[in-house]
Enzyme design. Structure first.
Site, PDB file in Angstrom:
ATOM      1  N   THR A  84       2.190   0.901  -4.865  1.00 31.95           N
ATOM      2  CA  THR A  84       3.620   1.175  -4.959  1.00 31.95           C
ATOM      3  C   THR A  84       3.945   2.529  -4.342  1.00 31.95           C
ATOM      4  O   THR A  84       3.094   3.413  -4.254  1.00 31.95           O
ATOM      5  CB  THR A  84       4.120   1.204  -6.419  1.00 31.95           C
ATOM      6  OG1 THR A  84       3.568   2.358  -7.086  1.00 31.95           O
ATOM      7  CG2 THR A  84       3.752  -0.055  -7.178  1.00 31.95           C
ATOM      8  N   TYR A 131      -2.396  -3.119   2.327  1.00 33.55           N
ATOM      9  CA  TYR A 131      -3.588  -3.121   3.172  1.00 33.55           C
ATOM     10  C   TYR A 131      -4.628  -4.097   2.655  1.00 33.55           C
ATOM     11  O   TYR A 131      -4.545  -4.600   1.529  1.00 33.55           O
ATOM     12  CB  TYR A 131      -4.183  -1.723   3.305  1.00 33.55           C
ATOM     13  CG  TYR A 131      -4.514  -0.993   2.030  1.00 33.55           C
ATOM     14  CD1 TYR A 131      -5.826  -0.770   1.635  1.00 33.55           C
ATOM     15  CD2 TYR A 131      -3.496  -0.474   1.228  1.00 33.55           C
ATOM     16  CE1 TYR A 131      -6.120  -0.071   0.478  1.00 33.55           C
ATOM     17  CE2 TYR A 131      -3.780   0.222   0.065  1.00 33.55           C
ATOM     18  CZ  TYR A 131      -5.097   0.415  -0.301  1.00 33.55           C
ATOM     19  OH  TYR A 131      -5.385   1.103  -1.460  1.00 33.55           O
ATOM     20  N   GLU A 187      -1.728   0.989  -7.970  1.00 34.87           N
ATOM     21  CA  GLU A 187      -2.395   0.274  -6.879  1.00 34.87           C
ATOM     22  C   GLU A 187      -3.024  -0.986  -7.469  1.00 34.87           C
ATOM     23  O   GLU A 187      -3.753  -0.903  -8.451  1.00 34.87           O
ATOM     24  CB  GLU A 187      -3.501   1.122  -6.256  1.00 34.87           C
ATOM     25  CG  GLU A 187      -3.082   2.511  -5.804  1.00 34.87           C
ATOM     26  CD  GLU A 187      -4.298   3.398  -5.568  1.00 34.87           C
ATOM     27  OE1 GLU A 187      -5.337   2.871  -5.130  1.00 34.87           O
ATOM     28  OE2 GLU A 187      -4.207   4.600  -5.848  1.00 34.87           O
ATOM     29  N   GLU A 238      -4.428  -5.388  -1.071  1.00 34.35           N
ATOM     30  CA  GLU A 238      -4.076  -4.335  -2.031  1.00 34.35           C
ATOM     31  C   GLU A 238      -2.677  -3.833  -1.742  1.00 34.35           C
ATOM     32  O   GLU A 238      -2.290  -3.631  -0.590  1.00 34.35           O
ATOM     33  CB  GLU A 238      -5.075  -3.179  -1.981  1.00 34.35           C
ATOM     34  CG  GLU A 238      -4.755  -2.075  -2.977  1.00 34.35           C
ATOM     35  CD  GLU A 238      -5.928  -1.167  -3.306  1.00 34.35           C
ATOM     36  OE1 GLU A 238      -5.695  -0.115  -3.924  1.00 34.35           O
ATOM     37  OE2 GLU A 238      -7.080  -1.505  -2.956  1.00 34.35           O
ATOM     38  N   ASP A 244      -8.210  -4.450   1.483  1.00 34.27           N
ATOM     39  CA  ASP A 244      -9.259  -3.592   0.940  1.00 34.27           C
ATOM     40  C   ASP A 244     -10.629  -4.235   1.159  1.00 34.27           C
ATOM     41  O   ASP A 244     -10.748  -5.357   1.636  1.00 34.27           O
ATOM     42  CB  ASP A 244      -9.009  -3.365  -0.555  1.00 34.27           C
ATOM     43  CG  ASP A 244      -9.757  -2.158  -1.099  1.00 34.27           C
ATOM     44  OD1 ASP A 244     -10.115  -1.278  -0.295  1.00 34.27           O
ATOM     45  OD2 ASP A 244      -9.982  -2.096  -2.313  1.00 34.27           O
ATOM     46  N   TRP A 290       0.918   8.998   3.417  1.00 29.32           N
ATOM     47  CA  TRP A 290       1.639   9.445   2.222  1.00 29.32           C
ATOM     48  C   TRP A 290       2.390  10.756   2.444  1.00 29.32           C
ATOM     49  O   TRP A 290       3.424  10.994   1.809  1.00 29.32           O
ATOM     50  CB  TRP A 290       0.675   9.596   1.043  1.00 29.32           C
ATOM     51  CG  TRP A 290       0.122   8.295   0.545  1.00 29.32           C
ATOM     52  CD1 TRP A 290      -1.156   7.844   0.658  1.00 29.32           C
ATOM     53  CD2 TRP A 290       0.832   7.255  -0.138  1.00 29.32           C
ATOM     54  NE1 TRP A 290      -1.284   6.593   0.096  1.00 29.32           N
ATOM     55  CE2 TRP A 290      -0.083   6.207  -0.409  1.00 29.32           C
ATOM     56  CE3 TRP A 290       2.168   7.113  -0.559  1.00 29.32           C
ATOM     57  CZ2 TRP A 290       0.291   5.032  -1.068  1.00 29.32           C
ATOM     58  CZ3 TRP A 290       2.531   5.934  -1.225  1.00 29.32           C
ATOM     59  CH2 TRP A 290       1.607   4.918  -1.471  1.00 29.32           C
TER      60      TRP A 290
END
EC number: 6.3.1.19
Length: 452
Positions: free
Chosen positions: A66, A55, A9, A63, A57, A419
Site C-alpha cells: 500500500t 511487483y 505489504e 505482492e 516477489d 518510495w
C-alpha cells in the site's frame, strides 16, 4: 489514534486449474498475470497511480504494498484496493490464456501458506523516530506480537501426523527468530534491516513480518490499531510488565495451537502467562493510556473490538465477534459445515473450505460471500475501495507520487519512481527527492508536473 505513517505489504498465493491438455508452471502463470503490467511499465515492479507498489516477489508471489497511509480506515481501503487491482489482472490473464488456447481458471489467495507447506507473508510498516532506542522498542513489542494472534489471527486447519487441529495463525509455525535482518531465510517477528524510505537522520521504519494476511476489514483494523497503540505506549514510556518469553518462537507456536488463549507460556524472568492474560493486560494499559490522553472515533472502535474479542475468548462465547475476527469467522464456518456433513478436520473438503475463505475473487471467495450477506463486518465501503484503486491517500507523500505517475502516464513521458524519488527520464534528468512521508504538497513536484 496518533498520526503515524503506516503501510501493509501482502504477498498473494497463486494457482491455476487448466481445462485443456497444456499446463503452465506457477512461474508462467505469474508472468501471464503481470503481462499487462509489463506492457505499460516495462517491468514487473511498478508504482501505480494510487501511490502503491505492485511487483512479482520471489517464488512467483504477486505482492502489493500500500501507499503510505496516516489513518487506519484509509489504510484498510488501500489494502482492499490491492486485492481488487490484482483480481483485475487475474481476469485479464484468464482472457489471454483463453485467446491462446490455454483454458484455465486462476486462483489468487490472500493467505500465508500453500499445500506444499511454503509460507509467504503480510508485513506491517510503522514509521518511528530515529532518536528512539530501536532495540528497546522491538523487545517491548515482541511479546505483544507473539500474543496478538489471539485477536487477529486468520485461522488455519493444521494437518499433522497426530491428526488435524484448528489454529489461530497461519504464520506462527513459520517464524524462526525474534529479530533479524532477513525476511525469507529466517522469518523473524520484527525485521531489523534499516531501510526507512524517508529521511534517515529523522526516521526509522519498524517492519513487522509476523502477522497473518487478513480478509476481514475489522480484523485488520484491530491488528494494526492495537500494534500502533502499544507502540505509542512504548514510545511514551508507559511502564509495562516484562512479558519477555523464555523462547518466543516456541511461545508463538504454543499460543497458535490453543484457541482458548489459556495455555501458560514460560517467561524469561521466571513464571508464566497465557496469551489471554497478556492481551488483557495490554488492553487495560491501552484503555487507561487513551483515557488519559484523549480518544477519537477510530481509537474507540479499536479498543471496543479489542475488549469484546478478549471477552469472547474468555467466555468461549464467540457470538459477540463472529462477524469481525477472521479466525473466529472461519472457525464458525468450518464447524457448521463439518457438523452438517459429518466430517472431521482431516477431510479434504475442510481443507478446501479453509483455502476458499481466502480466495479474493468476489462471488467465489467465501469471505466475500459472507460480507455480501452481512455475515462479515465492514470498516470501509465498496466506493471507498474503488476510489483507493486509482486515487492515492491525500494527506501523505503518496499523493505526490500518485499525481506524478498519473501525469507522466497521461503525457506519455518516460519516468522513474521509487518510495522517495520522482524522476523524469529526459535530457535534463530532473529528479525530486521526497524525504518527508508526512508531506503531501511540494512546489518542486508541481513544477515537475507542469513541465510535462
Amino acid at each position: 489514534m496518533q498520526r503515524r505513517i503506516m503501510g501493509i505489504e501482502t504477498e498473494f498465493g497463486i494457482t491455476c486449474t487448466f481445462h485443456g491438455q497444456r499446463r503452465l508452471s506457477p512461474d508462467e502463470v505469474a508472468r501471464y498475470l503481470f503481462r499487462r503490467v509489463v506492457s505499460w511499465g516495462r517491468s514487473s515492479n511498478v508504482f501505480l497511480r494510487n501511490g502503491s507498489r505492485l511487483y512479482l516477489d520471489v517464488g512467483s508471489h504477486p505482492e502489493y504494498a500500500t501507499a503510505e497511509c496516516d489513518e487506519l480506515p484509509v489504510l484498510i481501503a488501500h489494502d482492499k484496493a490491492g486485492e481488487r487491482i490484482l483480481q483485475d489482472l487475474v481476469v485479464d490473464a484468464e482472457t489471454r490464456l483463453a485467446e491462446e488456447g490455454i483454458g484455465g481458471d486462476i486462483y489468487l489467495f490472500k493467505n500465508n501458506t500453500d499445500s506444499a507447506g511454503n509460507s509467504y507473508g503480510c508485513h506491517e510498516n510503522f514509521l518511528i523516530a530515529r532518536g528512539g532506542e530501536f532495540a528497546k522498542i522491538a523487545d517491548g513489542l515482541i511479546p505483544f506480537l507473539v500474543t496478538r494472534q489471539l485477536i487477529a489471527g486468520a485461522g488455519k486447519v493444521l494437518q499433522s501426523p497426530r491428526g488435524a487441529s484448528y489454529c489461530l495463525s497461519q504464520r506462527a509455525d513459520h517464524i524462526w527468530e525474534g529479530v533479524s535482518s532477513a525476511t525469507t531465510r529466517s522469518r523473524p517477528i520484527i525485521n531489523t534491516r534499516d531501510e526507512p524510505h524517508a529521511d534517515a537522520e529523522r526516521y526509522r521504519r519498524l517492519h513487522v513480518i509476523v502477522g497473518d494476511s487478513n480478509m476481514s476489514e475489522t480484523t485488520t483494523l484491530l491488528k494494526v490499531g492495537t500494534a500502533a497503540l502499544v507502540l505509542e505506549m512504548i514510545e511514551s514510556g508507559v511502564p509495562m510488565r516484562d512479558f519477555t518469553f523464555e523462547n518466543p518462537i516456541r511461545a508463538i507456536r504454543e499460543i497458535s495451537h490453543d484457541t482458548t488463549g489459556r495455555k501458560a507460556v514460560r517467561l524469561a524472568g521466571g513464571g508464566d502467562i497465557s496469551a489471554l492474560d497478556a492481551q488483557t493486560e495490554y488492553y487495560e494499559k491501552a484503555a487507561a493510556f487513551v483515557a488519559n490522553r484523549g480518544t477519537d472515533p477510530v481509537t474507540h472502535q479499536v479498543l471496543d473490538l479489542w475488549r469484546r474479542t478478549l471477552e469472547a475468548v474468555q467466555t468461549q462465547d464467540f457470538t459477540k465477534v463472529d462477524t469481525e475476527i477472521d479466525w473466529i469467522i472461519k472457525k464458525k464456518l468450518i464447524d457448521a459445515y463439518a457438523a452438517k456433513h459429518g466430517l472431521d478436520l482431516t477431510h479434504p473438503r475442510i481443507a478446501q473450505l479453509d483455502l476458499t475463505y481466502h480466495d479474493v475473487r468476489p462471488g467465489r471467495g467465501l469471505h466475500s460471500l459472507l460480507a455480501a450477506r452481512g455475515r462479515a463486518a465492514r470498516v470501509v465501503t465498496d466506493g471507498q475501495i474503488t476510489t483507493a484503486m486509482t486515487v492515492p491517500p491525500q494527506t501523505t507523500r503518496a499523493r505526490l507520487r500518485g499525481e506524478f505517475v498519473a501525469a507522466a502516464q497521461d503525457a506519455g513521458r518516460d519516468y522513474t519512481v521509487d518510495w522517495v524519488h520522482l524522476k523524469l527520464n529526459d535530457q535534463a534528468q530532473r529528479t525530486v527527492l521526497l524525504k518527508d512521508p508526512f508531506r503531501s504538497t511540494d512546489d518542486r513536484v508541481t513544477k515537475l508536473i507542469e513541465a510535462m
